[in-house]
Design an enzyme around this catalytic site. Structure first.
Site, PDB file in Angstrom:
ATOM      1  N   LEU A 124       0.825  -1.204   0.000  1.00 17.62           N
ATOM      2  CA  LEU A 124       0.000   0.000   0.000  1.00 17.62           C
ATOM      3  C   LEU A 124       0.862   1.258   0.000  1.00 17.62           C
ATOM      4  O   LEU A 124       0.709   2.141  -0.834  1.00 17.62           O
ATOM      5  CB  LEU A 124      -0.927   0.008   1.211  1.00 17.62           C
ATOM      6  CG  LEU A 124      -1.607   1.342   1.574  1.00 17.62           C
ATOM      7  CD1 LEU A 124      -2.498   1.800   0.420  1.00 17.62           C
ATOM      8  CD2 LEU A 124      -2.413   1.213   2.853  1.00 17.62           C
ATOM      9  N   ALA A 129       2.446   8.500   0.107  1.00 15.16           N
ATOM     10  CA  ALA A 129       1.167   7.976   0.598  1.00 15.16           C
ATOM     11  C   ALA A 129       1.425   6.980   1.718  1.00 15.16           C
ATOM     12  O   ALA A 129       1.855   5.854   1.466  1.00 15.16           O
ATOM     13  CB  ALA A 129       0.390   7.309  -0.530  1.00 15.16           C
ATOM     14  N   SER A 131      -0.206   7.391   5.782  1.00 18.70           N
ATOM     15  CA  SER A 131      -1.493   7.458   6.469  1.00 18.70           C
ATOM     16  C   SER A 131      -2.623   7.824   5.507  1.00 18.70           C
ATOM     17  O   SER A 131      -3.761   7.391   5.676  1.00 18.70           O
ATOM     18  CB  SER A 131      -1.433   8.496   7.600  1.00 18.70           C
ATOM     19  OG  SER A 131      -0.471   8.119   8.574  1.00 18.70           O
ATOM     20  N   HIS A 340      17.439  -0.485  33.899  1.00 21.89           N
ATOM     21  CA  HIS A 340      18.717  -1.107  33.553  1.00 21.89           C
ATOM     22  C   HIS A 340      19.892  -0.133  33.679  1.00 21.89           C
ATOM     23  O   HIS A 340      21.049  -0.569  33.761  1.00 21.89           O
ATOM     24  CB  HIS A 340      18.685  -1.647  32.119  1.00 21.89           C
ATOM     25  CG  HIS A 340      18.010  -2.972  31.978  1.00 21.89           C
ATOM     26  ND1 HIS A 340      16.641  -3.140  32.062  1.00 21.89           N
ATOM     27  CD2 HIS A 340      18.528  -4.214  31.768  1.00 21.89           C
ATOM     28  CE1 HIS A 340      16.344  -4.411  31.884  1.00 21.89           C
ATOM     29  NE2 HIS A 340      17.466  -5.088  31.710  1.00 21.89           N
ATOM     30  N   GLU A 365       0.613   0.314  11.176  1.00 23.59           N
ATOM     31  CA  GLU A 365      -0.820   0.005  11.284  1.00 23.59           C
ATOM     32  C   GLU A 365      -1.646   1.201  11.784  1.00 23.59           C
ATOM     33  O   GLU A 365      -2.666   1.042  12.446  1.00 23.59           O
ATOM     34  CB  GLU A 365      -1.060  -1.212  12.201  1.00 23.59           C
ATOM     35  CG  GLU A 365      -0.438  -2.505  11.713  1.00 23.59           C
ATOM     36  CD  GLU A 365      -1.070  -3.033  10.442  1.00 23.59           C
ATOM     37  OE1 GLU A 365      -2.154  -2.541  10.056  1.00 23.59           O
ATOM     38  OE2 GLU A 365      -0.485  -3.928   9.805  1.00 23.59           O
TER      39      GLU A 365
END
Length: 381
Positions: A124, A129, A131, A340, A365
């Protein structure tokens, strides 16, 4: 409401944890350093049926539920989130075939994906292009029974692997009556003429993932490779995105749990001022917050998976799961890194790998900003 897994689900989770800790976790640092995809691990996953968990038995899969898949993803991500993210792309495309593919395409491709003979990829994103999916510029023109494709895709996962099936590609296939772009999905097999796979990107993290630029120069595929209904590309992508966001919720929960695991172990072993640092209230507060974050991420994700399994509306919940889990993962890794201290900066400590990887959870995503916009829109804003 029941907040416990069934015996079968508990067994699925336990088996996934055993496999992940024995086969994935021990090599996570080595593979992240080398950037090599572990084909041998994938072969073991094929033998155990992990490569097509949600594909129905009629197409060669075990037909597990989405919640079952989430349990597996969470345990795999707890071992290595980069490997698991590549795996979830394969599952996402498999789910798209189930949702939108023709019966012919299902019968052709799902058995291959279920067996793990080939890995799936989804194309996609383009340089302009991300979001904004409607901004894609890749075009496919139908000529003499073939789609002729021209354009560039970027940041595409799995397409360059030796066992790649190819990509489900989104492209402009014409104009609608209102003058807007007609966007459709096409199945472009690896090796199609004019399909060029670029070099693997050099990244600060997720190096095990095969992420590349794809170039299509008069790429030709049969007319029958139209995926689903013409002009439905955006709705197909959004439909697939729901599972992708649930999957990111599971991966985020796994990362958050891993950060807690590593930090708790270190806090019990690291002695300062005569005591393990886990006895200090400042450290205890961080560990307690990290434990809460894991549960928040997990419960939101399980709920979204539960809704999807029952065919109930879950778009908002999937987006919430992705948003919250990704941000809980980032918070836990940051707090774990602080626990840590200087050791967290050393590659010998796995918290440093999580530190390099985790920021992408708030981007992939659907960015956190886009997720908030989606949730607000679903509220009626």
């Amino acid at each position: 409401m029941r907040y416990e897994l069934t015996q079968e689900q508990q067994l699925i989770k336990e088996n996934a944890r055993k496999f992940a800790q024995e086969e994935i976790a021990p090599r996570a640092e080595e593979l992240e350093e080398s950037g090599k995809w572990p084909y041998d691990t994938w072969e073991k996953m094929r033998a155990l049926g992990y490569t097509g968990v949600n594909i129905p038995e009629k197409y060669g899969g075990p037909g597990l539920s989405i919640l079952d898949y989430v349990l597996i993803l969470e345990e795999f991500a707890r071992a290595d989130d980069a490997f698991t993210t590549s795996y979830q792309v394969h599952q996402l495309v498999s789910d798209m075939f189930l949702l939108f593919g023709s019966e012919e395409h299902k019968a052709t491709y799902l058995p291959i994906l279920a067996s793990g003979e080939k890995m799936a990829a989804f194309a996609l994103t383009e340089p302009n292009a991300g979001s904004d999916a409607n901004a894609i510029q890749t075009r496919a023109i139908l000529k003499n029974g073939e789609w002729v494709i021209n354009g560039t895709k970027i940041f595409i996962t799995n397409a360059g692997l030796e066992n790649s099936l190819g990509v489900v590609l989104m492209a402009i296939t014409g104009l609608r009556d209102d003058g807007r772009k007609e966007i459709s999905s096409l199945i472009v097999p690896k090796g199609a003429p004019g399909f060029h796979i670029g070099n693997k990107f050099k990244k600060i993290g997720w190096n095990i993932m095969d992420t590349r630029e794809l170039v299509f120069e008069d790429c030709r595929i049969p007319e029958g490779n139209l995926f689903g209904e013409r002009g439905k590309g955006i709705s197909q992508a959004l439909g697939g995105l729901n599972l992708g966001r649930i999957a990111f919720g599971a991966i985020g929960a796994g990362i958050a749990q891993a950060a807690l695991d590593y930090s708790l172990k270190h806090a019990k072993e690291r002695v300062q001022f005569g005591s393990p640092i886990c006895k200090f209230q400042a450290i205890q507060a961080k560990l307690a917050e990290m434990a809460v974050n894991v549960e928040v991420a997990r419960l939101l994700t399980y709920k979204a998976a539960w809704l999807k399994d029952r065919g109930l509306p879950h778009h908002t919940e999937a987006t919430m799961a992705k948003l919250v889990s990704s941000e809980m993962a980032v918070k836990n890794v940051m707090m774990g890194f602080q626990i840590h201290g200087g050791y967290g900066f050393m590659k010998e400590y796995p918290i440093s790998r999580l530190y390099r990887n985790v920021k992408m959870m708030e981007i992939g995503e659907g960015t956190s900003e886009v997720c908030r916009m989606v949730i607000a829109r679903d509220l009626g804003c």
